[in-house]
Write a protein that holds these residues in place. Structure first.
Motif, PDB file in Angstrom:
ATOM      1  N   ASN A  14      17.659  75.353  95.374  1.00 46.52           N
ATOM      2  CA  ASN A  14      16.241  75.273  95.713  1.00 46.52           C
ATOM      3  C   ASN A  14      15.878  74.026  96.508  1.00 46.52           C
ATOM      4  OD1 ASN A  14      15.363  77.680  94.321  1.00 46.52           O
ATOM      5  ND2 ASN A  14      15.968  76.603  92.461  1.00 46.52           N
ATOM      6  N   SER A  15      16.841  73.405  97.153  1.00 49.06           N
ATOM      7  CA  SER A  15      16.554  72.156  97.860  1.00 49.06           C
ATOM      8  C   SER A  15      15.609  72.330  99.042  1.00 49.06           C
ATOM      9  CB  SER A  15      17.841  71.489  98.334  1.00 49.06           C
ATOM     10  OG  SER A  15      18.419  72.208  99.385  1.00 49.06           O
ATOM     11  N   MET A  16      15.519  73.539  99.574  1.00 49.83           N
ATOM     12  CA  MET A  16      14.629  73.770 100.707  1.00 49.83           C
ATOM     13  C   MET A  16      13.407  74.602 100.323  1.00 49.83           C
ATOM     14  SD  MET A  16      15.581  72.080 103.301  1.00 49.83           S
ATOM     15  CE  MET A  16      14.628  72.847 104.585  1.00 49.83           C
ATOM     16  N   ALA A  17      13.183  74.787  99.005  1.00 55.23           N
ATOM     17  CA  ALA A  17      11.993  75.514  98.550  1.00 55.23           C
ATOM     18  C   ALA A  17      10.767  74.662  98.835  1.00 55.23           C
ATOM     19  CB  ALA A  17      12.099  75.816  97.057  1.00 55.23           C
ATOM     20  N   PRO A  18       9.673  75.242  99.204  1.00 51.87           N
ATOM     21  CA  PRO A  18       9.374  76.669  99.263  1.00 51.87           C
ATOM     22  C   PRO A  18       9.722  77.330 100.594  1.00 51.87           C
ATOM     23  CG  PRO A  18       7.377  75.465  99.704  1.00 51.87           C
ATOM     24  CD  PRO A  18       8.475  74.440  99.467  1.00 51.87           C
ATOM     25  N   THR A  19      10.239  76.589 101.568  1.00 51.81           N
ATOM     26  CA  THR A  19      10.529  77.162 102.883  1.00 51.81           C
ATOM     27  C   THR A  19      11.615  78.223 102.815  1.00 51.81           C
ATOM     28  OG1 THR A  19       9.964  75.018 103.852  1.00 51.81           O
ATOM     29  CG2 THR A  19      11.098  76.599 105.279  1.00 51.81           C
ATOM     30  N   LEU A  20      12.701  77.925 102.102  1.00 53.55           N
ATOM     31  CA  LEU A  20      13.821  78.852 101.957  1.00 53.55           C
ATOM     32  C   LEU A  20      14.075  79.094 100.477  1.00 53.55           C
ATOM     33  CD1 LEU A  20      16.217  77.211 104.583  1.00 53.55           C
ATOM     34  CD2 LEU A  20      14.673  79.151 104.937  1.00 53.55           C
ATOM     35  N   ARG A  21      14.511  80.325 100.144  1.00 51.50           N
ATOM     36  CA  ARG A  21      14.742  80.705  98.749  1.00 51.50           C
ATOM     37  C   ARG A  21      16.241  80.835  98.453  1.00 51.50           C
ATOM     38  NH1 ARG A  21      11.737  84.209 101.143  1.00 51.50           N
ATOM     39  NH2 ARG A  21      13.256  85.864 100.874  1.00 51.50           N
ATOM     40  N   ASP A  22      16.597  80.569  97.202  1.00 55.25           N
ATOM     41  CA  ASP A  22      17.972  80.748  96.748  1.00 55.25           C
ATOM     42  C   ASP A  22      18.392  82.190  97.003  1.00 55.25           C
ATOM     43  OD1 ASP A  22      20.409  80.064  95.428  1.00 55.25           O
ATOM     44  OD2 ASP A  22      19.660  81.038  93.616  1.00 55.25           O
ATOM     45  N   GLY A  23      19.546  82.380  97.618  1.00 55.96           N
ATOM     46  CA  GLY A  23      20.062  83.711  97.909  1.00 55.96           C
ATOM     47  C   GLY A  23      19.625  84.267  99.257  1.00 55.96           C
ATOM     48  N   GLN A  24      18.695  83.637  99.914  1.00 60.13           N
ATOM     49  CA  GLN A  24      18.222  84.105 101.213  1.00 60.13           C
ATOM     50  C   GLN A  24      19.333  83.982 102.243  1.00 60.13           C
ATOM     51  OE1 GLN A  24      14.632  82.110 102.396  1.00 60.13           O
ATOM     52  NE2 GLN A  24      14.505  83.153 104.369  1.00 60.13           N
ATOM     53  N   GLU A  39      13.899  69.947 112.599  1.00 59.32           N
ATOM     54  CA  GLU A  39      14.710  71.152 112.714  1.00 59.32           C
ATOM     55  C   GLU A  39      15.514  71.332 111.425  1.00 59.32           C
ATOM     56  OE1 GLU A  39      16.911  72.931 116.496  1.00 59.32           O
ATOM     57  OE2 GLU A  39      17.602  70.924 115.970  1.00 59.32           O
ATOM     58  N   VAL A  40      15.658  72.569 110.974  1.00 62.16           N
ATOM     59  CA  VAL A  40      16.471  72.864 109.796  1.00 62.16           C
ATOM     60  C   VAL A  40      17.896  73.131 110.272  1.00 62.16           C
ATOM     61  CG1 VAL A  40      16.842  74.430 107.858  1.00 62.16           C
ATOM     62  CG2 VAL A  40      14.518  73.756 108.486  1.00 62.16           C
ATOM     63  N   ILE A  41      18.840  72.368 109.708  1.00 61.41           N
ATOM     64  CA  ILE A  41      20.233  72.481 110.132  1.00 61.41           C
ATOM     65  C   ILE A  41      21.132  72.857 108.960  1.00 61.41           C
ATOM     66  CG2 ILE A  41      20.002  70.883 112.073  1.00 61.41           C
ATOM     67  CD1 ILE A  41      21.403  68.743 110.264  1.00 61.41           C
ATOM     68  N   VAL A  42      22.279  73.407 109.298  1.00 64.83           N
ATOM     69  CA  VAL A  42      23.353  73.695 108.345  1.00 64.83           C
ATOM     70  C   VAL A  42      24.499  72.771 108.723  1.00 64.83           C
ATOM     71  CG1 VAL A  42      24.945  75.456 107.490  1.00 64.83           C
ATOM     72  CG2 VAL A  42      22.636  76.116 108.222  1.00 64.83           C
ATOM     73  N   PHE A  43      25.052  72.059 107.736  1.00 63.14           N
ATOM     74  CA  PHE A  43      26.144  71.134 108.026  1.00 63.14           C
ATOM     75  C   PHE A  43      27.194  71.188 106.924  1.00 63.14           C
ATOM     76  CE2 PHE A  43      22.747  68.877 105.928  1.00 63.14           C
ATOM     77  CZ  PHE A  43      23.365  68.076 104.986  1.00 63.14           C
ATOM     78  N   ARG A  44      28.408  70.814 107.294  1.00 65.52           N
ATOM     79  CA  ARG A  44      29.546  70.798 106.370  1.00 65.52           C
ATOM     80  C   ARG A  44      29.546  69.510 105.559  1.00 65.52           C
ATOM     81  NH1 ARG A  44      31.593  72.749 111.135  1.00 65.52           N
ATOM     82  NH2 ARG A  44      32.218  70.678 111.808  1.00 65.52           N
ATOM     83  N   VAL A  45      29.955  69.633 104.295  1.00 66.86           N
ATOM     84  CA  VAL A  45      30.157  68.478 103.422  1.00 66.86           C
ATOM     85  C   VAL A  45      31.500  68.655 102.715  1.00 66.86           C
ATOM     86  CG1 VAL A  45      27.708  68.003 103.055  1.00 66.86           C
ATOM     87  CG2 VAL A  45      28.890  69.555 101.512  1.00 66.86           C
TER      88      VAL A  45
END
Length: 114
Positions: A14-24, A39-45
């Motif tokens: 839920n780190s991006m709630a309410p913008t994004l939902r778990d499982g979305q 901007e919302v990004i996806v990155f490797r850790v």
């Protein structure tokens, strides 16, 4: 080998709630440019359990280090070239205070419309 311009990612947590939902499920477009603020990004850790994170860009290279991040990086005045500072939309999420600055080489893509 063909590299597709899009990659599918699934939101975990839920780190991006309410913008994004778990499982979305999302499509992230591979960046051929520097990331932009907000901007919302996806990155490797380096986490085998959850190898990707989805966060919002809070500051880009050359920006002053945000006030909320200065206790973590007291000797850094601005975001260095090739890095961004990130924050989750949920106030309880991990962000650059825990993850550090994100190397732009680890960015998988950007999510449109988030």
């Amino acid at each position: 080998m063909i590299t597709l311009p899009w990659t599918r990612v699934v939101v975990r947590g839920n780190s991006m709630a309410p913008t994004l939902r778990d499982g979305q499920q999302l499509l992230a477009r591979r960046l051929r440019r520097d990331p932009r603020r907000r901007e919302v990004i996806v990155f490797r850790v380096p986490d085998p359990e959850l190898p990707h994170r989805i966060k919002r860009v809070a500051a880009v290279a050359g920006d002053p280090i945000p006030d909320w991040l200065t206790p973590t990086l007291p000797d850094v005045a601005q975001v260095p070239a090739g890095f961004v500072a990130v924050v989750g939309d949920n106030p309880r999420s991990q962000d650059s205070r825990q993850l550090g600055l994100v190397d732009c080489r680890d960015i998988v893509g950007a999510v449109r419309g988030a």
